[in-house]
Design an enzyme around this catalytic site. Structure first.
Site, PDB file in Angstrom:
ATOM      1  N   HIS A 140     -20.267-115.686  60.657  1.00 13.28           N
ATOM      2  CA  HIS A 140     -19.302-115.235  59.644  1.00 13.28           C
ATOM      3  C   HIS A 140     -19.739-115.732  58.271  1.00 13.28           C
ATOM      4  O   HIS A 140     -20.198-116.859  58.128  1.00 13.28           O
ATOM      5  CB  HIS A 140     -17.903-115.731  59.981  1.00 13.28           C
ATOM      6  N   ARG A 397     -19.749-107.437  70.455  1.00 11.77           N
ATOM      7  CA  ARG A 397     -18.405-107.132  69.956  1.00 11.77           C
ATOM      8  C   ARG A 397     -18.454-105.825  69.183  1.00 11.77           C
ATOM      9  O   ARG A 397     -19.356-105.608  68.376  1.00 11.77           O
ATOM     10  CB  ARG A 397     -17.868-108.250  69.056  1.00 11.77           C
ATOM     11  N   GLU A 507      -5.255-108.858  67.876  1.00  8.55           N
ATOM     12  CA  GLU A 507      -5.400-109.446  66.541  1.00  8.55           C
ATOM     13  C   GLU A 507      -4.144-109.401  65.679  1.00  8.55           C
ATOM     14  O   GLU A 507      -3.816-110.384  65.030  1.00  8.55           O
ATOM     15  CB  GLU A 507      -6.558-108.759  65.801  1.00  8.55           C
ATOM     16  N   ASP A 544      -6.925-111.945  61.553  1.00 10.27           N
ATOM     17  CA  ASP A 544      -6.193-110.738  61.167  1.00 10.27           C
ATOM     18  C   ASP A 544      -4.696-110.866  61.389  1.00 10.27           C
ATOM     19  O   ASP A 544      -3.904-110.251  60.674  1.00 10.27           O
ATOM     20  CB  ASP A 544      -6.761-109.528  61.919  1.00 10.27           C
ATOM     21  N   ARG A 582     -10.949-118.712  66.320  1.00 10.90           N
ATOM     22  CA  ARG A 582     -10.535-119.552  65.187  1.00 10.90           C
ATOM     23  C   ARG A 582     -11.618-119.594  64.111  1.00 10.90           C
ATOM     24  O   ARG A 582     -12.795-119.469  64.395  1.00 10.90           O
ATOM     25  CB  ARG A 582     -10.299-120.998  65.641  1.00 10.90           C
ATOM     26  N   ARG A 714     -11.843-107.779  54.830  1.00  8.71           N
ATOM     27  CA  ARG A 714     -11.954-108.663  55.982  1.00  8.71           C
ATOM     28  C   ARG A 714     -11.188-109.951  55.716  1.00  8.71           C
ATOM     29  O   ARG A 714     -11.047-110.394  54.581  1.00  8.71           O
ATOM     30  CB  ARG A 714     -13.417-108.985  56.271  1.00  8.71           C
TER      31      ARG A 714
END
Length: 883
Positions: A140, A397, A507, A544, A582, A714
């Site tokens: 990320h 994913r 989410e 989210d 997380r 995002r």
């Protein structure tokens, strides 16, 4: 060493590193620049101490800074913060560090308590044997520090460790300090901002470097410690093949919203992983060749491996040859060459390594050489079980609609109609029929769209890999049972010969609330129950859901969702693993690991923990072997404690209050974020959100939809932007206000006070709020508004700051800490105070740079743009858990 002495030792290290940085800047930029930087630092320190004159001078100085000085000033404070973080990280593993809180949370301390409380030994042993800590490394985009700088910071840590010895000669001390000066100079002359966005392949290399440089050493060290504690307290030795720690990765597998992660990239990352595993195991085996010059072995060993004068060395040399062949094989594949070795000449399965090494271990032990067997040989065996020849397992994913679109394209082509327009019942009926069918669904000569072809190609990559290479296939934004069945059908069509767990990721608030119903529908499908072997993984989304409903409502929805799923799976006899998505920040589910795990619903960790480690938190928690050992100890201790000394079930009155807090906080949050027409323009002007997209952090675009608004942004850049202007809105908006609203009722107020003291879930949420508040800054946030936001929108920022100030009072009153945030965690409070002195000038400089860039957006000054990127990176370093 007392805590004050520890602070003193850390400050001394920071001062020394700062002094060396000053020498470097003076030599590189001249004494005038160093004098300017030092003047800013002193003014910042005095401003923080409440000196209004110093604050005014600091503002004036940075508002009028010349263009030629902005880059060296921004770089200086960025480097100060990086060095402060290095000194702080080192202090946690210093031989003199005495963190009582960490000691109380350790496995050693837990085992003592279990003995004192007479928990049955058999129950403890069973729980240890079921222990699983699976950390999933993700790329990320919040890791702002380049790999070349991370390496230098690790070397600085090593120097600090050497300087801690009290018996150094003057020459030895001088040599180490000279090396420190060299490293700091190297860092200064290295561009701290990437010039290009990293590719997914480069992200995977970063993740693999983290395993190589830290985790490879940390895992066997941790397991040795765990074994020693278990032997000391319970006379229990860990089985050789026990695997309580595992690592997976999203780097090269996470294609959700990232068009750069393709089937080809995934295949290349898998090849690189096997190359890296062979390289590291080769080093271990070479050392074993040197070590195991022993002649004694059992008759069984000699019979299996031949009559040799040095039987173990002979076996190790055979493995060495195969590992060298393996390196050559994957070298060829990565270079797109035809491999010169066949699959029979290389290592392809864990057992290829495990069996000869395990046999060697058994033989050495039987021949009275247990001390030798329990050295490097045992470490290597444990690495095989943890990492394997695939190095780290990969998750795939993808977003749910990509699968339903692909199936809709197939059904249209073969004349069955448009799958996407069918009801959920019709979709499920079709999918179950096709999953039970023996004929293929996808025609051989069909040429689908590029998007569908990519989905099919990804499934074919999975089909070509041996079982165990991939951990699971995650469906983000999963909403229905058909979302899960659709992926199973696509995998079947690609010819995947084994069962790969398909994991729904729930989410949003609505999806978390509906998760029990969705899983009930799935478990009622006979085909599905038949293939899952009574094992199910479900992923809980934190980012989210918090962005959708605010922290308080999201955390309660996550808790309820987990609780419902645990009860459902218990009723049906299904082993449930909850996978926690997380992040480092509170807005993305972040909290101190030990507290976060003990605040989970009872029985939710009985099948272990699977959790993402994201962005810069990978480096802070796992970047040094000693730090990684401590992190693993903390995770393992919390899981064992949660299972052996479980938290209380929430009382009915607690649930009622949480329901009310959740509704209230969600309304307050959404009324601002969705309900105020001025919110989006305010957000875009009061934060560097628009400019963030220019910072080449991760490979993934900042938005799912490049033309969308905040809703398409995002969760990470959403939180990252608010972190920059020190308002940190996503982590607290709605929480404190709902507490005040509900506590107007005296009975509810008493219940909330009880929850604070008796319920880990609620207590942890209050603690997280306190940590967030300690990093906010009302004055800096107001300064962003005054310089960057239109006057007619100032009311919104003013209203938010007033609410924040009230929230801080509410939380302090509730926690009984008077006026001082984090008063019960002085180490963290000290850390924040230390970094504020360096972060404040970067905030003020950032405001000035944003103002200059926005005045002339058509012709941006390159130096101003570069300096802005440096301030973004520096503030991220100052705030630590940024995304």
């Amino acid at each position: 060493m007392t805590q004050e002495q520890e602070y003193s030792a850390m400050r001394n290290n920071i001062n020394m590193l700062g002094h060396f940085l000053g020498e470097t800047i003076s030599e590189a930029q001249g004494s005038d620049i160093l004098e300017l930087i030092e003047n800013i630092r002193v003014l910042s320190r005095n401003s923080r101490s409440g000196d209004d004159k110093a604050r005014s001078e600091l503002l004036s100085l940075l508002s009028n800074i010349s263009t030629e000085n902005i880059i060296p000033v921004a770089r200086a404070f960025n480097q100060f913060l990086n060095l402060t973080n290095v000194a702080e990280q080192y202090q946690t593993i210093s031989r003199h560090h005495q963190d009582k809180t960490a000691q109380e949370r350790s496995i050693q301390s837990l085992f003592k308590r279990l003995k004192e409380q007479n928990v049955p030994r058999e129950q403890i042993v069973q729980t240890i044997e079921k222990l699983l800590v699976e950390l999933v490394l993700t790329a990320h985009p919040t890791e702002v520090t380049r790999r070349s700088l991370v390496h230098k910071q690790v070397e600085i840590n090593k120097c600090l460790s050497k300087l801690e010895h009290s018996d150094l000669t003057a020459i030895e001390r001088h040599t180490i300090e000279r090396r420190l000066l060299q490293l700091i100079a190297q860092a200064w002359h290295t561009n701290e901002i990437r010039t290009q966005r990293p590719t997914p392949f480069e992200e995977a290399k970063w993740g693999f470097a983290m395993i190589e440089n830290s985790l490879w050493e940390a895992v066997p060290t941790f397991l040795r410690q765990l074994n020693d504690h278990a032997v000391e307290h319970f006379g229990y030795e860990l089985p050789l093949d026990l695997t309580p720690v595992r690592f997976s990765s999203w780097m090269g597998g996470d294609r959700d919203g990232n068009p750069f992660v393709t089937a080809k990239v995934t295949a290349q990352v898998l090849q690189l992983a096997r190359w890296k595993a062979a390289d590291l195991f080769l080093s271990d085996i070479q050392n074993l060749v040197d070590e195991l010059s022993i002649t004694d072995c059992t008759a069984q060993f000699r019979e299996k491996y031949g009559e040799r004068s040095e039987p173990y060395r002979h076996v190790m040399k055979g493995l060495r040859t195969k590992l060298k062949n393996t390196l050559d094989y994957y070298d060829d594949l990565l270079a797109d060459r035809l491999p010169k070795h066949t699959k029979e000449e290389i290592i392809t399965q864990d057992e290829d390594l495990w069996e000869p090494l395990y046999d060697s271990y058994q033989s050495l032990t039987a021949c009275g050489m247990r001390i030798i067997a329990n050295g490097l040989l045992l470490d290597t065996l444990r690495r095989i079980r943890c990492f394997g020849v695939a190095f780290s397992r990969l998750d795939i994913r993808q977003e749910s609609t990509r699968h339903s679109d692909a199936i809709a394209e197939i059904t249209r082509y073969i004349g069955l109609g448009d799958y996407s327009s069918w009801t959920e019942d019709d979709k499920q009926a079709f999918l179950i029929r096709e999953l039970n069918s023996r004929r293929p669904l996808v025609p051989r000569d069909w040429v689908p769209s590029a998007e569908t072809q990519e989905i099919l190609d990804t499934c074919r990559v999975i089909a070509k890999q041996p079982e165990g290479t991939f951990s699971c296939y995650i469906i983000s934004m999963a909403r229905t049972a058909s979302d899960v069945l659709a992926v199973h059908l696509l995998l079947k069509e690609a010819g995947v010969p084994y069962h790969l767990p398909v994991v729904p990721l729930f989410e949003t608030l609505d999806d978390l609330d509906a998760s029990e119903e969705v899983m009930t529908q799935l478990f009622n499908v006979g085909w599905y129950r038949g293939v899952i072997n009574n094992k199910q993984m479900v992923m809980i989304g934190y980012s989210d859901s918090a962005k959708d409903a605010g922290m308080m409502a999201a955390s309660w929805a996550q808790y309820r969702g987990q609780e419902n799923l645990v009860k459902l799976c218990e009723k049906l006899g299904i082993e449930l693993t909850l996978f926690h998505g997380r992040g480092g920040t509170v807005g993305r589910g972040g909290a101190p690991a030990h507290a976060a795990l003990l605040s989970q619903p009872p029985r939710s960790l009985k099948n272990g923990l699977r959790v993402t480690e994201q962005g810069e938190m990978i480096r802070f928690k796992l970047g040094l072997p000693a730090v990684a050992v401590e992190t693993l100890d903390l995770y393992a201790s919390a899981i064992l404690e949660a299972n052996l000394l479980p938290p209380p079930e929430p009382k009915a009155s607690w649930r009622t209050v949480m329901d009310e807090l959740s509704r209230s906080s969600c309304d307050i949050y959404r009324n601002v974020v969705r309900g105020d027409k001025d919110f989006v323009p305010y957000f875009r002007s009061a934060t560097p959100e628009q400019e963030l997209s220019k910072l080449p952090l991760g490979s993934r675009p900042a938005k799912r939809n490049p033309n969308g608004g905040v809703e398409s942004l995002r969760a990470i850049p959403w939180i990252f932007a608010w972190m920059q202007n020190r308002l940190m809105l996503p982590a607290w908006l709605g929480a404190g206000a709902s507490l005040r609203q509900v506590m107007k009722n005296a009975e509810a107020k008493a219940t909330i006070e009880e929850m604070c003291h008796a319920w880990p879930f609620f207590n942890t949420r209050i603690g997280m709020l306190e940590m967030v508040f300690s990093k906010t800054d009302l004055w800096l946030s107001e300064h962003y508004d005054q310089r960057l936001v239109k006057k007619e929108l100032w009311y919104l920022g003013q209203s938010l700051r007033e609410q924040l100030a009230e929230d801080i009072k509410t939380v302090l009153a509730l926690s009984g800490k008077g006026q001082q945030l984090m008063s019960d965690l002085p180490w963290i409070a000290e850390s924040i105070a230390l970094r504020n002195v360096y972060t404040d000038p970067l905030n003020l400089l950032q405001v000035e740079l944003l103002s200059r860039l926005r005045q002339n957006p058509e012709k941006p000054n390159q130096d101003v743009e570069q300096a802005l990127m440096i301030t973004i990176a520096g503030i991220a370093a100052g705030m630590r858990n940024t995304g």
